[in-house]
Design an enzyme around this catalytic site. Structure first.
Site, short mmCIF file in Angstrom:
data_model
loop_
_atom_site.label_atom_id
_atom_site.label_comp_id
_atom_site.label_asym_id
_atom_site.label_seq_id
_atom_site.Cartn_x
_atom_site.Cartn_y
_atom_site.Cartn_z
N PHE A 165 -24.38 -2.80 -35.25
CA PHE A 165 -22.99 -3.20 -35.52
C PHE A 165 -22.01 -2.06 -35.30
CE2 PHE A 165 -21.57 -1.46 -39.67
CZ PHE A 165 -22.74 -0.86 -40.12
N LYS A 166 -22.52 -0.83 -35.24
CA LYS A 166 -21.62 0.32 -35.07
C LYS A 166 -20.85 0.23 -33.76
CE LYS A 166 -23.71 2.10 -38.59
NZ LYS A 166 -23.17 2.59 -39.82
N ASP A 167 -21.42 -0.44 -32.75
CA ASP A 167 -20.73 -0.56 -31.47
C ASP A 167 -19.41 -1.30 -31.60
OD1 ASP A 167 -22.69 0.70 -29.79
OD2 ASP A 167 -23.89 -1.12 -29.85
N MET A 201 -17.11 1.37 -32.71
CA MET A 201 -17.13 2.61 -31.92
C MET A 201 -16.59 2.38 -30.51
SD MET A 201 -18.00 5.35 -33.41
CE MET A 201 -19.39 5.40 -34.49
#
Ligand SMILES: Cc1ncc(COP(=O)(O)O)c(C=O)c1O
Ligand SMILES: N[C@@H](CCOP(=O)(O)O)C(=O)O
Length: 467
Positions: free
Chosen positions: A111-113, A116
């Site tokens: 989920f960081k994408d 980011m």
């Protein structure tokens, strides 16, 4: 729009400065002085819109018009064009009233994408506009690091240093950080835990001379811009399930408290919400805190959901700031206790405010594996261990209140954690095609002791800012 520090002793800054700064100079975290909100008819009007459209409404409001729509809109479209699913973050129904929000279709499979990919573009734009460079330092338990490296690799204005805990991330996670061949990317294996990495990061930021010399910037969820981008998917999921006409609950696998805090922000911005369930693994400081009011650090135990092997949940400070009526002196007092005695106690009234909106539960290793196996048998869906923790918590929530739909956040692709998934299902989850050669690529990293002077010297030697 102005942003203030949770410790009350840093200058008020714009969204862009809060983003470029990362951590406030007084050691606190930035939050908007006045959070924008939408009324129900506005949210209802977004039904049927794309992820990108809703992102423009939400991010546009949270950036206070600082980035004109004709710049922000294309940035959002470019950011999410890197995702492998047209819906960006699609919803999948698992059971009656139990839904999964798939947040792992971005380039690094977590989920960081979502945040980011946008943050990289926002920062690049802001730095170019100002003719500035930045040295990004990040701490990762596995996912933030690879997502940040992917978003910032090759950028002319930026050098990026990622601290990860030696031997405590999965092999896929490590290789995603160490096999990137870009001169501005510097993975560092720190001899310690994720909390040591995060403490190191904060210590570097609190060294004001170093911070100014290297133009330090952070991309962990201590950076408010991360929270801003993560707020969007609560809106898209809620609206898909009938919000604002009916409330929806969310079960969020939690470590640093950034993701679940983004849900709380969406709620304060007007998204009707049932409960926010904080789902932890056996590193259960948040579950204990909600139960007892006492936030007490204990040693971290490595688990099969390593991205959540965290005790110091940085974003909890933002929630404390709110439930203490935005009293920065109260936050400073709690953080002083934490530094001196590794614990603090939340008073009754603020604790009641937390409990009014959040539930918490800890999911054991065996429960996590059993959930992966049971979901696979019942539906054919393969969960990663972090998402399984959310699903397990969501099922308990539905037993308590079957009428309110619960969305469990699926935060990582199962191929990032193949061993545990294979143990539970017998299936070896394959990496998507763009990562098929991950195991053939050469690794490049450095192992450093958990000593500030050594890490500082390494960063000074390799960073281009300040030269
Ligand atoms: C896959 C995965 N799930 C859940 C979490 C926990 O999210 P947060 O730290 O925002 O609470 C993380 C790490 O942050 C993660 O990498
Ligand atoms: N689980 C995270 C830990 C850091 O979280 P962040 O959201 O504050 O960047 C990771 O995978 O690195």
């Amino acid at each position: 729009m102005l942003h203030i520090s949770t410790r009350g002793e840093a200058p008020e800054v714009s969204f862009t400065e809060a983003m470029l700064t990362g951590l406030a100079r007084d050691g606190g975290l930035y939050v908007p002085r006045d959070l924008p909100a939408f009324d129900a008819s506005t949210i209802a009007g977004w039904a049927g819109q794309t992820y990108e459209d809703i992102a423009l409404h939400v991010v546009g409001a949270l950036t206070g018009g600082e980035i004109p729509d004709d710049i922000l809109g294309p940035m959002i479209r470019d950011a999410y064009a890197t995702f492998r699913h047209d819906a960006v973050c699609p919803l999948v129904q698992l059971d009656d009233n139990l839904f999964l929000l798939e947040l792992f279709h971005g380039p690094t499979l977590a989920f960081k994408d979502v945040a980011m990919q946008l943050l990289g573009r926002l920062m690049d734009h802001a730095l170019k506009q100002r003719g500035r460079r930045a040295t990004i330092v990040g701490a990762t338990s596995g996912d933030t690091g690879s997502a940040a490296i992917e978003a910032f690799r090759g950028l002319e204005q930026v050098d990026i240093f990622i601290l990860y805990p030696l031997n405590r991330v999965s092999e896929v996670q490590r290789r995603q950080m160490t096999t990137i061949d870009a001169p501005n990317v510097h993975p560092i294996a720190l001899e310690g835990t994720f909390d040591d990495c995060q403490n190191m990061l904060k210590a570097l930021f609190n060294d004001h001379a170093l911070r100014d010399e290297l133009a330090l910037s952070g991309v962990n969820s201590i950076n408010w811009a991360r929270i801003v981008a993560q707020t969007v998917y609560y809106f898209t999921a809620g609206i898909s399930l009938g919000s604002p006409h009916r409330p929806v609950s969310f079960a969020v696998p939690t470590g640093n408290f950034g993701d679940v805090l983004a849900g709380d922000v969406a709620r304060h911005m007007g998204l009707p919400m049932g409960r926010l369930h904080v789902a932890t693994n056996i590193n259960d400081i948040l579950t204990r805190t909600l139960a007892t009011g006492r936030y007490e650090l204990r040693p971290v135990t490595p688990t099969s959901a390593p991205s959540m092997d965290i005790q110091i949940s940085s974003n909890f400070e933002r929630l404390l700031f709110d439930v203490y009526g935005r009293d920065a002196s109260a936050v400073r007092r709690l953080m002083d206790h934490l530094r001196q005695s590794h614990a603090f106690t939340i008073e009754e009234e603020p604790l009641a405010r937390i409990r009014a909106g959040f539930d918490a539960s800890a999911v054991s290793q065996s429960e996590t594996e059993a959930e992966i196996a049971a979901t696979w048998r019942a539906t054919g869906y393969v969960l990663d261990p972090h998402s399984a923790i959310a699903v397990h918590a969501a099922r308990s929530a539905l037993k308590r209140d079957p009428a309110v739909p619960v969305v469990a956040l699926a935060t990582a692709h199962p191929a990032k954690f193949p061993q545990v998934v294979e143990r539970a299902t017998g299936i070896h989850p394959a990496l998507p095609a763009h990562l098929a050669h991950l195991f053939d690529r050469e690794e490049r990293t450095v192992i450093l002791p958990n000593q500030q002077a050594t890490v500082e010297a390494y960063i000074r030697k390799h960073a281009r800012a300040g030269r």
